[in-house]
Enzyme design. Sequence first.
Site, mmCIF file in Angstrom:
data_model
loop_
_atom_site.group_PDB
_atom_site.id
_atom_site.type_symbol
_atom_site.label_atom_id
_atom_site.label_comp_id
_atom_site.label_asym_id
_atom_site.label_seq_id
_atom_site.Cartn_x
_atom_site.Cartn_y
_atom_site.Cartn_z
ATOM 1 N N ASP A 23 0.830 -1.212 0.000
ATOM 2 C CA ASP A 23 0.000 0.000 0.000
ATOM 3 C C ASP A 23 0.864 1.262 0.000
ATOM 4 O O ASP A 23 1.954 1.263 0.574
ATOM 5 C CB ASP A 23 -0.898 -0.045 1.259
ATOM 6 C CG ASP A 23 -2.111 0.849 1.110
ATOM 7 O OD1 ASP A 23 -2.311 1.437 0.026
ATOM 8 O OD2 ASP A 23 -2.863 0.973 2.090
ATOM 9 N N GLY A 24 0.337 2.306 -0.620
ATOM 10 C CA GLY A 24 0.981 3.619 -0.515
ATOM 11 C C GLY A 24 1.662 4.119 -1.779
ATOM 12 O O GLY A 24 2.309 5.165 -1.750
ATOM 13 N N ASN A 25 1.491 3.411 -2.877
ATOM 14 C CA ASN A 25 2.113 3.880 -4.134
ATOM 15 C C ASN A 25 1.584 5.251 -4.532
ATOM 16 O O ASN A 25 2.338 6.125 -4.965
ATOM 17 C CB ASN A 25 1.804 2.917 -5.279
ATOM 18 C CG ASN A 25 2.459 1.572 -5.113
ATOM 19 O OD1 ASN A 25 3.379 1.432 -4.317
ATOM 20 N ND2 ASN A 25 1.982 0.582 -5.853
ATOM 21 N N HIS A 40 3.077 3.371 -8.956
ATOM 22 C CA HIS A 40 2.959 1.931 -9.231
ATOM 23 C C HIS A 40 4.195 1.404 -9.977
ATOM 24 O O HIS A 40 4.641 0.292 -9.734
ATOM 25 C CB HIS A 40 1.695 1.640 -10.049
ATOM 26 C CG HIS A 40 0.424 1.953 -9.310
ATOM 27 N ND1 HIS A 40 0.218 1.575 -8.008
ATOM 28 C CD2 HIS A 40 -0.695 2.638 -9.675
ATOM 29 C CE1 HIS A 40 -0.981 1.991 -7.606
ATOM 30 N NE2 HIS A 40 -1.549 2.644 -8.604
ATOM 31 N N SER A 68 -6.834 -5.923 -6.254
ATOM 32 C CA SER A 68 -7.976 -6.534 -5.562
ATOM 33 C C SER A 68 -9.229 -6.497 -6.446
ATOM 34 O O SER A 68 -9.281 -5.754 -7.439
ATOM 35 C CB SER A 68 -8.245 -5.793 -4.248
ATOM 36 O OG SER A 68 -8.942 -4.599 -4.509
ATOM 37 N N THR A 69 -10.218 -7.268 -6.032
ATOM 38 C CA THR A 69 -11.478 -7.274 -6.788
ATOM 39 C C THR A 69 -12.136 -5.886 -6.744
ATOM 40 O O THR A 69 -12.990 -5.582 -7.562
ATOM 41 C CB THR A 69 -12.461 -8.320 -6.192
ATOM 42 O OG1 THR A 69 -12.446 -8.206 -4.763
ATOM 43 C CG2 THR A 69 -12.084 -9.734 -6.563
ATOM 44 N N ASN A 71 -10.282 -3.028 -6.918
ATOM 45 C CA ASN A 71 -9.437 -2.043 -7.598
ATOM 46 C C ASN A 71 -9.952 -1.625 -8.979
ATOM 47 O O ASN A 71 -9.495 -0.631 -9.547
ATOM 48 C CB ASN A 71 -7.987 -2.548 -7.713
ATOM 49 C CG ASN A 71 -7.219 -2.462 -6.408
ATOM 50 O OD1 ASN A 71 -6.290 -3.232 -6.162
ATOM 51 N ND2 ASN A 71 -7.585 -1.532 -5.538
ATOM 52 N N ARG A 190 -5.498 -2.758 8.441
ATOM 53 C CA ARG A 190 -6.648 -3.630 8.156
ATOM 54 C C ARG A 190 -6.245 -4.661 7.106
ATOM 55 O O ARG A 190 -5.227 -4.508 6.421
ATOM 56 C CB ARG A 190 -7.859 -2.808 7.717
ATOM 57 C CG ARG A 190 -7.592 -1.883 6.562
ATOM 58 C CD ARG A 190 -8.858 -1.175 6.079
ATOM 59 N NE ARG A 190 -8.506 -0.189 5.073
ATOM 60 C CZ ARG A 190 -8.371 1.114 5.308
ATOM 61 N NH1 ARG A 190 -8.593 1.613 6.503
ATOM 62 N NH2 ARG A 190 -8.025 1.941 4.336
ATOM 63 N N SER A 192 -8.290 -5.762 4.534
ATOM 64 C CA SER A 192 -8.800 -5.428 3.199
ATOM 65 C C SER A 192 -9.070 -6.652 2.309
ATOM 66 O O SER A 192 -8.621 -6.709 1.165
ATOM 67 C CB SER A 192 -7.848 -4.471 2.481
ATOM 68 O OG SER A 192 -7.710 -3.287 3.200
ATOM 69 N N GLU A 203 0.917 -13.551 12.160
ATOM 70 C CA GLU A 203 1.329 -12.342 12.877
ATOM 71 C C GLU A 203 1.205 -11.179 11.899
ATOM 72 O O GLU A 203 1.417 -11.341 10.693
ATOM 73 C CB GLU A 203 2.798 -12.474 13.338
ATOM 74 C CG GLU A 203 3.032 -13.597 14.316
ATOM 75 C CD GLU A 203 2.301 -13.382 15.642
ATOM 76 O OE1 GLU A 203 2.122 -12.222 16.056
ATOM 77 O OE2 GLU A 203 1.903 -14.394 16.256
HETATM 78 C C1 FPP Z 1 -1.995 0.138 -3.335
HETATM 79 O O1 FPP Z 1 -1.453 1.427 -3.217
HETATM 80 C C2 FPP Z 1 -1.328 -0.521 -4.432
HETATM 81 C C3 FPP Z 1 -1.955 -1.112 -5.476
HETATM 82 C C4 FPP Z 1 -3.411 -1.164 -5.631
HETATM 83 C C5 FPP Z 1 -1.171 -1.719 -6.561
HETATM 84 C C6 FPP Z 1 -0.020 -2.544 -6.111
HETATM 85 C C7 FPP Z 1 0.786 -2.863 -7.271
HETATM 86 C C8 FPP Z 1 2.126 -2.807 -7.309
HETATM 87 C C9 FPP Z 1 2.994 -2.455 -6.161
HETATM 88 C C10 FPP Z 1 2.816 -3.188 -8.556
HETATM 89 C C11 FPP Z 1 3.144 -4.652 -8.438
HETATM 90 C C12 FPP Z 1 3.687 -5.141 -9.672
HETATM 91 C C13 FPP Z 1 3.799 -6.439 -9.955
HETATM 92 C C14 FPP Z 1 4.466 -6.767 -11.197
HETATM 93 C C15 FPP Z 1 3.292 -7.530 -9.092
HETATM 94 P P1 FPP Z 1 -2.378 2.660 -3.517
HETATM 95 O O2 FPP Z 1 -2.276 2.992 -4.950
HETATM 96 O O3 FPP Z 1 -3.761 2.364 -3.023
HETATM 97 O O4 FPP Z 1 -1.720 3.782 -2.676
HETATM 98 P P2 FPP Z 1 -2.481 4.946 -1.922
HETATM 99 O O5 FPP Z 1 -3.274 4.290 -0.814
HETATM 100 O O6 FPP Z 1 -1.351 5.770 -1.409
HETATM 101 O O7 FPP Z 1 -3.329 5.664 -2.910
#
Ligand code: FPP
Length: 238
Positions: A23-25, A40, A68-69, A71, A190, A192, A203
Amino acid sequence: MSLEESKKLVLEKNLRHVAFIMDGNGRWAKKKGMPREYGHTVGAKTFKNVITYCYECGIECVTVYAFSTENWKRSEKEVSALMKLFSAYIDSAYEDLSKNNIRIYFIGDRARLPQALIKRMGELEEKTAAGKRILNIALNYGARDEILHAVNTLLQKGATSVDEETFSKALYTADSPDPDLVVRTAGEQRLSNFLLWQAAYSEFYYTDTLWPDMGKEQLDKAFAAFGGRVRRYGAVVE
Ligand code: FPP
């Protein structure tokens, strides 16, 4: 902790399976004044570094929550950028996976994913099927959806009563041990809709670090925290 210390901890504490809620991208990108998609892209690089380090430390199984389903509710631009990242990973992952003896599984409901992607996911699973370690990538995954899918599969096979083992084997994670540790980044605490059945005795480790900033140091902290936990599974430990 040094790599040797982490390896020792993983072995001694029997840390076999670590699952990540990445989380957090979006927040990471926003802080840099960049579009969410950039978060991402960097997050995908972090994913590769994180799994490499986990396997280096001796962890046998890693699961990541990639999509996730829920997203699909994101903008078309963001969903499409994520699909491109998954696609690029699938096209480039084989060498690394086979070199490291890793078997890949895509867990989740594939039906809604792009047809070309589904085909290549299946091919990569087949090509890596001899691997002894496991990488589960949760794509269009939701734990309630997984549980219902398992229930319906068992019913279709004529089951009228099932035990825990049979049920576990009907889940997408049939070949994985239950996660010992679930790590969630970016401050939220959480689950999620992630691994609801499998995480019954896991854990949990939460960090404020945003996913793109996760690295060895943060992972060592998570492993050390796990090392300090007493796992009782409902029993009394003197
Ligand atoms: C949640 O952060 C992240 C996602 C929904 C995408 C996760 C995907 C990756 C890290 C890329 C993985 C790549 C491969 C090839 C497996 P968010 O976007 O909800 O962050 P935010 O809560 O800060 O908006």
